[in-house]
Design an enzyme around this catalytic site. Structure first.
Site, short mmCIF file in Angstrom:
data_model
loop_
_atom_site.label_atom_id
_atom_site.label_comp_id
_atom_site.label_asym_id
_atom_site.label_seq_id
_atom_site.Cartn_x
_atom_site.Cartn_y
_atom_site.Cartn_z
N GLU A 289 -24.73 -62.53 16.66
CA GLU A 289 -24.39 -62.92 15.29
C GLU A 289 -23.12 -62.18 14.91
OE1 GLU A 289 -25.74 -65.30 13.76
OE2 GLU A 289 -27.49 -65.61 15.04
N CYS B 177 -20.40 -60.82 6.37
CA CYS B 177 -19.91 -61.64 7.49
C CYS B 177 -19.59 -63.07 7.08
CB CYS B 177 -20.91 -61.61 8.64
SG CYS B 177 -22.53 -62.28 8.21
#
Length: 468
Positions: free
Chosen positions: A212, A246
């Site tokens: 991720e 993110c």
């Protein structure tokens, strides 16, 4: 913890798993225990996160970390029995009367490496999926946020046996050893640069990995959309955790004619969200001095290359690692802020006149973790969706697609591989195992060698029947 001890813990977990993987009731009990642990220790976790950042609001940690974890656990408990059910599928006609089905089974002992920007969420959220799938797990929170890492270690290790769930803390050298262990699956959240190293470390063991990562997530505003609404929602998503998210919008694409209006609306919303920002206890600091200096450096680089930097707060007196929000106009591709993920409260504005130009620009770059498009025209929306590729999309807002439990979350290309959240997280930590059950008398028995006489005719007939 030493390399030897890490290996010992992993071997103990694998041995315990072989003696009997957790059944559904144990998984549910473990999820309920984790929920109770989070609730009982939420004040400690919030204080530790505050300490790591130097300042991050209690409300932000509750809203962005504690609440999502509890809701994930609730969702998993509600659906777990259904997720684990055997699923029958239509069998091949030439193998009748056999039946065919698949079922999800746990992998074994998995490794989970968290990330500093949302240490609690990004360490424990994959753990929820791993527990639901029936695995044992070893956690490694990020050393960049040491206070929250140590609290996580204490509350996990004091409530779960080491051979089931265990947490280790340590520096970069421990992280390297951790990623090289022969886990049955390795889950990592972090930067693309470190993700490459994690994948390389896991390769000799053929350990499957979920990465991720991040990337430069664009926000594209069509000229027909309300700039007022777009500016408000973009800045809300951008300034969570001072841009250290993110999926934060990394840059905005708008026609040049909208620059003045966008700047005005952004200033209004920043003042509304964070009045008296340098004294505001709800505006986060940058995680440490190194990251603060990196952000300061890319601002200097942009200004030296012709950018116009707009300060978005009234009070600009700096202290510690507080960086006030900024818009950057007149950007070009040779600027550092257009080459790397910003991960801070700096928002470049790129002027492109058409949606086609915007999509071409995005497609020329590494695939982003998220894409945000603001438009009310369904035809254009579908065109943008069909002509771009990103980890996820939110239309007419930012960030919140990651909170949808029934949607997968994950990147593509440079922004990552694999998915989690909800059923997709359960699948990530499971083996979808295929099973065929043949009956006492089977048509396939007639197709064993030697292939003579009627068997040749049967094979010829089968060939005709299987043609398109």
């Amino acid at each position: 913890m030493s390399e030897v001890n890490l290996q010992t813990v992993l071997e103990a977990q694998k041995l315990a798993f072989r003696k009997g993987s957790p059944d559904i009731e144990k998984r549910k009990d473990s999820l309920k225990k984790l929920s109770l642990i989070i609730e009982e220790n939420k004040d400690r976790l919030i204080e530790a996160v505050y300490q790591d950042f130097g300042l991050r609001s209690r409300e932000e940690t509750l809203f962005l970390e504690i609440f999502p974890l509890q809701d994930e656990i609730r969702h998993a408990l509600k659906h777990l029995r259904d997720w684990t059910k055997r699923r029958y599928v239509r069998g091949a006609w030439f193998l009748l009367p056999s039946t065919a089905y698949y079922q999800y089974q746990p992998l074994g002992s998995v490794g989970i490496m968290g990330a500093w920007n949302y240490q609690v969420l990004l360490t424990l959220s994959p753990l929820i999926d791993a527990i639901a799938a029936g695995n044992h797990a070893i956690l490694k929170p990020s050393e960049i946020a040491p206070a929250s890492a140590e609290v996580l270690k204490e509350i996990i290790n004091s409530n779960f046996p080491k051979e089931y769930i265990h947490c280790v803390t340590g520096d970069e050298s421990l992280a390297k050893k951790f990623s090289a262990l022969p886990f049955d699956h390795l889950f990592f959240t972090g930067s693309t640069k470190i993700g490459k190293l994690i994948m390389a470390a896991a390769a000799p063991n053929l350990t499957p990995v979920t990465l991720e990562l991040g990337g430069k997530s664009p926000a594209i505003i069509h000229k027909s959309f309300s700039v007022e609404i777009a500016a408000k929602r973009i800045m809300a998503g951008k300034l969570f955790n001072a841009g250290q998210t993110c999926v934060a919008p990394d840059y905005v694409i708008i026609p040049q004619a909208l620059n003045a209006k966008f700047e005005l609306q952004v200033k209004k919303n920043v003042s509304r969200f964070y009045p008296n920002i340098t004294q505001n206890e709800q505006y986060s600091h940058i995680i440490n001095q190194d990251h603060y200096e990196r952000l300061s450096s890319i601002l200097i680089d942009a200004e030296e290359k012709g950018a116009r930097i707009v300060e978005l707060s009234d009070n600009t007196s700096m202290k510690d690692t507080l960086l006030t929000p900024k818009l950057v106009f007149n950007v070009s591709n040779d600027m550092e802020l257009m080459q790397e993920e910003i991960f801070g409260p700096i928002l470049p504005v790129l002027n492109l006149e058409t949606i086609e130009e915007a999509v071409d620009y995005v497609n020329d770059k590494p695939k982003p973790l998220a894409l945000y498009y603001f438009d009310n025209n369904e035809k254009r929306i579908n065109w943008v969706l069909n002509n771009t590729l990103s980890g996820g999309v939110t239309l007419n807002d930012t960030v919140y697609h990651l909170a949808q439990h029934n949607l997968p979350f994950g990147g593509v290309g440079a922004s990552g591989m694999g998915h989690y959240h909800g059923f997709d997280g359960f699948k990530t930590f499971s083996k979808k195992r295929a099973v065929m059950h043949q009956k006492r008398f089977a048509a396939s028995d007639m197709l064993h060698p030697p292939f003579t006489g009627i068997k040749k005719k049967l094979i010829k007939i089968m060939g005709k029947l299987t043609r398109v």
